[in-house]
Enzyme design. Sequence first.
Site, mmCIF file in Angstrom:
data_model
loop_
_atom_site.group_PDB
_atom_site.id
_atom_site.type_symbol
_atom_site.label_atom_id
_atom_site.label_comp_id
_atom_site.label_asym_id
_atom_site.label_seq_id
_atom_site.Cartn_x
_atom_site.Cartn_y
_atom_site.Cartn_z
ATOM 1 N N GLY A 18 67.010 -13.635 -55.777
ATOM 2 C CA GLY A 18 67.778 -13.169 -54.617
ATOM 3 C C GLY A 18 67.830 -14.214 -53.515
ATOM 4 O O GLY A 18 68.871 -14.416 -52.877
ATOM 5 N N CYS A 19 66.715 -14.885 -53.298
ATOM 6 C CA CYS A 19 66.650 -15.902 -52.237
ATOM 7 C C CYS A 19 67.529 -17.100 -52.575
ATOM 8 O O CYS A 19 68.141 -17.695 -51.679
ATOM 9 C CB CYS A 19 65.207 -16.329 -52.015
ATOM 10 S SG CYS A 19 64.147 -14.950 -51.509
ATOM 11 N N THR A 20 67.595 -17.440 -53.846
ATOM 12 C CA THR A 20 68.447 -18.552 -54.271
ATOM 13 C C THR A 20 69.916 -18.197 -54.082
ATOM 14 O O THR A 20 70.691 -18.998 -53.535
ATOM 15 C CB THR A 20 68.141 -18.925 -55.740
ATOM 16 O OG1 THR A 20 66.771 -19.335 -55.824
ATOM 17 C CG2 THR A 20 69.046 -20.046 -56.225
#
Length: 151
Positions: free
Chosen positions: A43-45
């Site tokens: 998700g952060c990527t």
Amino acid sequence: MSWEGKSAPDFTLQDQEGKEHSLSDYQGQKVLLYFYPRDDTPGCTIEAQQFRDRLDELRSHGVQVLGVSRDTVRSHEKFARKESLNFPILADPEEVVVNQYEVLRQKNMYGKQVMSVNRESFLIDEKGVILRHYGKVKPAQHVQEILDDLT
């Protein structure tokens, strides 16, 4: 807590290159301060790639993007290089800023209680006042949501 209309807490943190950034350095321009759990996770990527790919659109509205997580400068450096990030991601391993903005939350992961950074963002105006708090962020749609609010 309702953040809109409140002064954004100032801070100084190092980015992926070890350069210090203070929120007060950005007086006179809008800042999108986004908090994320960990470098190099799915998700952060996706969220970082969205900011990278649409940074020119945000800048056309006078917005500087600053990412923050509890990861180290070294972790940020690797993540930024791997994803060709074109904006500062700030290291907060001492959890000072994540606590100032109240985004560190207790979560249940695999049956254990852990403290984790909640995926939240703050749109801050040119005078350091919070215009909008995004409490439930969907990584793939978040940049569009911000752009919609700016137009």
